[in-house]
Design a protein around this motif. Structure first.
Motif, PDB file in Angstrom:
ATOM      1  N   LEU A  51      -5.583   6.686  -0.054  1.00  0.00           N
ATOM      2  CA  LEU A  51      -5.421   5.642  -1.063  1.00  0.00           C
ATOM      3  C   LEU A  51      -4.485   6.088  -2.184  1.00  0.00           C
ATOM      4  N   GLY A  52      -3.997   7.326  -2.094  1.00  0.00           N
ATOM      5  CA  GLY A  52      -3.095   7.851  -3.111  1.00  0.00           C
ATOM      6  C   GLY A  52      -3.819   8.564  -4.234  1.00  0.00           C
ATOM      7  N   ASP A  53      -3.117   9.468  -4.913  1.00  0.00           N
ATOM      8  CA  ASP A  53      -3.649  10.189  -6.076  1.00  0.00           C
ATOM      9  C   ASP A  53      -4.965  10.887  -5.769  1.00  0.00           C
ATOM     10  N   ASP A  54      -5.013  11.586  -4.635  1.00  0.00           N
ATOM     11  CA  ASP A  54      -6.188  12.380  -4.247  1.00  0.00           C
ATOM     12  C   ASP A  54      -7.409  11.543  -3.863  1.00  0.00           C
ATOM     13  N   HIS A  55      -7.234  10.245  -3.692  1.00  0.00           N
ATOM     14  CA  HIS A  55      -8.330   9.376  -3.291  1.00  0.00           C
ATOM     15  C   HIS A  55      -8.193   9.012  -1.813  1.00  0.00           C
ATOM     16  N   TYR A  56      -9.354   8.955  -1.127  1.00  0.00           N
ATOM     17  CA  TYR A  56      -9.377   8.615   0.295  1.00  0.00           C
ATOM     18  C   TYR A  56     -10.550   7.679   0.579  1.00  0.00           C
ATOM     19  N   ALA A  57     -10.281   6.663   1.386  1.00  0.00           N
ATOM     20  CA  ALA A  57     -11.369   5.826   1.899  1.00  0.00           C
ATOM     21  C   ALA A  57     -11.962   6.545   3.106  1.00  0.00           C
ATOM     22  N   VAL A  58     -13.285   6.649   3.149  1.00  0.00           N
ATOM     23  CA  VAL A  58     -13.968   7.321   4.255  1.00  0.00           C
ATOM     24  C   VAL A  58     -15.098   6.424   4.746  1.00  0.00           C
ATOM     25  N   CYS A  59     -15.477   6.585   6.015  1.00  0.00           N
ATOM     26  CA  CYS A  59     -16.540   5.734   6.537  1.00  0.00           C
ATOM     27  C   CYS A  59     -17.566   6.550   7.310  1.00  0.00           C
ATOM     28  N   VAL A 138     -11.029  -2.401  -6.655  1.00  0.00           N
ATOM     29  CA  VAL A 138     -11.705  -1.278  -7.301  1.00  0.00           C
ATOM     30  C   VAL A 138     -10.667  -0.462  -8.063  1.00  0.00           C
ATOM     31  N   ASP A 139     -10.999  -0.114  -9.296  1.00  0.00           N
ATOM     32  CA  ASP A 139     -10.100   0.653 -10.158  1.00  0.00           C
ATOM     33  C   ASP A 139     -10.132   2.129  -9.768  1.00  0.00           C
ATOM     34  N   LEU A 140      -8.964   2.703  -9.479  1.00  0.00           N
ATOM     35  CA  LEU A 140      -8.869   4.121  -9.139  1.00  0.00           C
ATOM     36  C   LEU A 140      -8.027   4.899 -10.146  1.00  0.00           C
ATOM     37  N   ASP A 141      -7.863   4.336 -11.346  1.00  0.00           N
ATOM     38  CA  ASP A 141      -7.177   5.043 -12.422  1.00  0.00           C
ATOM     39  C   ASP A 141      -8.211   5.850 -13.191  1.00  0.00           C
ATOM     40  N   ILE A 142      -8.185   7.179 -13.015  1.00  0.00           N
ATOM     41  CA  ILE A 142      -9.216   8.042 -13.592  1.00  0.00           C
ATOM     42  C   ILE A 142      -9.196   8.031 -15.111  1.00  0.00           C
ATOM     43  N   ARG A 144      -9.054   5.332 -16.943  1.00  0.00           N
ATOM     44  CA  ARG A 144      -9.630   4.083 -17.458  1.00  0.00           C
ATOM     45  C   ARG A 144     -11.159   4.137 -17.468  1.00  0.00           C
ATOM     46  N   ASP A 145     -11.751   3.406 -18.406  1.00  0.00           N
ATOM     47  CA  ASP A 145     -13.213   3.306 -18.464  1.00  0.00           C
ATOM     48  C   ASP A 145     -13.767   2.600 -17.232  1.00  0.00           C
ATOM     49  N   SER A 146     -12.945   1.783 -16.577  1.00  0.00           N
ATOM     50  CA  SER A 146     -13.381   1.021 -15.412  1.00  0.00           C
ATOM     51  C   SER A 146     -13.213   1.800 -14.112  1.00  0.00           C
ATOM     52  N   TYR A 147     -12.909   3.081 -14.192  1.00  0.00           N
ATOM     53  CA  TYR A 147     -12.666   3.907 -13.003  1.00  0.00           C
ATOM     54  C   TYR A 147     -13.854   3.843 -12.040  1.00  0.00           C
ATOM     55  N   GLY A 148     -13.555   3.548 -10.764  1.00  0.00           N
ATOM     56  CA  GLY A 148     -14.577   3.502  -9.730  1.00  0.00           C
ATOM     57  C   GLY A 148     -15.375   2.216  -9.680  1.00  0.00           C
ATOM     58  N   LYS A 149     -15.050   1.253 -10.539  1.00  0.00           N
ATOM     59  CA  LYS A 149     -15.815   0.009 -10.597  1.00  0.00           C
ATOM     60  C   LYS A 149     -15.024  -1.152  -9.988  1.00  0.00           C
ATOM     61  N   GLN A 150     -15.757  -2.173  -9.535  1.00  0.00           N
ATOM     62  CA  GLN A 150     -15.128  -3.427  -9.115  1.00  0.00           C
ATOM     63  C   GLN A 150     -14.580  -4.127 -10.349  1.00  0.00           C
ATOM     64  N   LEU A 151     -13.367  -4.647 -10.244  1.00  0.00           N
ATOM     65  CA  LEU A 151     -12.831  -5.406 -11.369  1.00  0.00           C
ATOM     66  C   LEU A 151     -13.474  -6.778 -11.455  1.00  0.00           C
ATOM     67  N   VAL A 152     -13.778  -7.377 -10.324  1.00  0.00           N
ATOM     68  CA  VAL A 152     -14.430  -8.690 -10.282  1.00  0.00           C
ATOM     69  C   VAL A 152     -15.470  -8.663  -9.170  1.00  0.00           C
ATOM     70  N   PRO A 153     -16.414  -9.599  -9.162  1.00  0.00           N
ATOM     71  CA  PRO A 153     -17.383  -9.662  -8.049  1.00  0.00           C
ATOM     72  C   PRO A 153     -16.660  -9.801  -6.708  1.00  0.00           C
ATOM     73  N   CYS A 154     -17.296  -9.354  -5.660  1.00  0.00           N
ATOM     74  CA  CYS A 154     -16.696  -9.383  -4.329  1.00  0.00           C
ATOM     75  C   CYS A 154     -16.864 -10.789  -3.743  1.00  0.00           C
ATOM     76  N   ILE A 155     -16.108 -11.746  -4.315  1.00  0.00           N
ATOM     77  CA  ILE A 155     -16.211 -13.147  -3.915  1.00  0.00           C
ATOM     78  C   ILE A 155     -14.844 -13.758  -3.615  1.00  0.00           C
ATOM     79  N   LEU A 156     -13.784 -12.956  -3.694  1.00  0.00           N
ATOM     80  CA  LEU A 156     -12.444 -13.494  -3.470  1.00  0.00           C
ATOM     81  C   LEU A 156     -12.239 -13.816  -2.002  1.00  0.00           C
ATOM     82  N   GLU A 157     -11.625 -14.968  -1.731  1.00  0.00           N
ATOM     83  CA  GLU A 157     -11.385 -15.382  -0.352  1.00  0.00           C
ATOM     84  C   GLU A 157     -10.161 -14.686   0.242  1.00  0.00           C
TER      85      GLU A 157
END
Length: 246
Positions: A51-59, A138-142, A144-157
């Motif tokens: 995901l860039g900047d040392d971030h990775y999506a894992v499952c 999801v904010d991945l700017d370390i 920011r205060d919103s780091y790691g959080k959803q910016l909006v509810p997961c309701i976007l189509e």
């Protein structure tokens, strides 16, 4: 800082044999991060996406009953709880580094736990996440205060990455209404289609932030922009100038 890469390889897998003893004879496939010297610097994961900047999506395979903290169904006949089959769930990790910038092996931290059905890379230090067919960012700017959080509810189509059509904004939709979200959106738990910015408003705000072109459309977006970000557009422009130097 691209000093590692994703590689898939076989690793010993623990199992119990017919005599009840633990064995490592079988192998399983896993994804690891390796540095340029070929040394493994992360734990193994079922799948990984940069995901860039040392971030990775894992499952991993996660039981929804464990995920939610309760069992999904009670078996009345047998008087017992039934768990659901594990599902592929995605989370986000960040590598840990020393003060000198070296990766600390196998010390990655989870920024987002295994909760999403899918995660993909985005622009402006964000990730696009999906759950039950709906999307969010999801904010991945370390910084920011919103780091790691959803910016909006997961309701976007649908959720287009930031900066694709308009710098600093992302096209999305709610209840079939298409609109735009600013990158500076503060995490919120409620969002409706009336709060989204129109394309003309987003374009006008982008011009105001870059060229100080204060149009009628920019002024018409003042209340919606403030509702989404908690910042007045005049203050937002000053912050952007300080941040980008433009």
């Amino acid at each position: 800082m691209q000093d590692c890469f994703i590689e898939r390889e076989s690793t010993p897998a623990l199992y119990i044999d017919s005599n009840g003893n633990r064995q490592y004879n079988t192998e399983k496939e896993a994804f690891f991060l390796k540095n340029t010297s070929g040394d493994v610097v992360s734990q193994g994961y079922l799948c990984m996406v940069s995901l860039g900047d040392d971030h990775y999506a894992v499952c991993d395979l996660i039981s929804e009953s464990n995920l939610c903290g309760y069992y999904d169904e009670y078996d009345i006949i047998n008087g017992d709880f039934k768990t659901t089959a594990p599902k592929m769930k995605w989370g986000i990790i960040r590598l840990s580094r020393t003060k000198s910038g070296n990766i600390i092996p196998r010390a990655e931290v989870f920024v987002v736990p295994y909760i999403y059905d899918r995660i993909s890379s985005n622009n402006s230090k964000t990730a696009t996440v999906q759950f039950n067919g709906k999307y969010s960012y999801v904010d991945l700017d370390i910084e920011r205060d919103s780091y790691g959080k959803q910016l909006v509810p997961c309701i976007l189509e649908h959720a287009v990455p930031f900066d694709v059509d308009i710098e600093g904004f992302a096209e999305c939709s709610i209840e079939e209404k298409v609109g735009y979200l600013p990158r500076d959106t503060k995490p919120c738990k409620m969002l409706d289609s009336s709060t989204l910015l129109s394309e003309s408003q987003a374009n006008a705000l982008a011009k105001f932030f870059s060229d100080n072109e204060n149009s009628f459309e920019a002024q018409s977006a003042v209340f919606s922009y403030f509702a989404l970000t908690g910042v007045k557009i005049e203050d937002a422009r000053k912050l952007k100038l300080e941040y980008t130097g433009k």
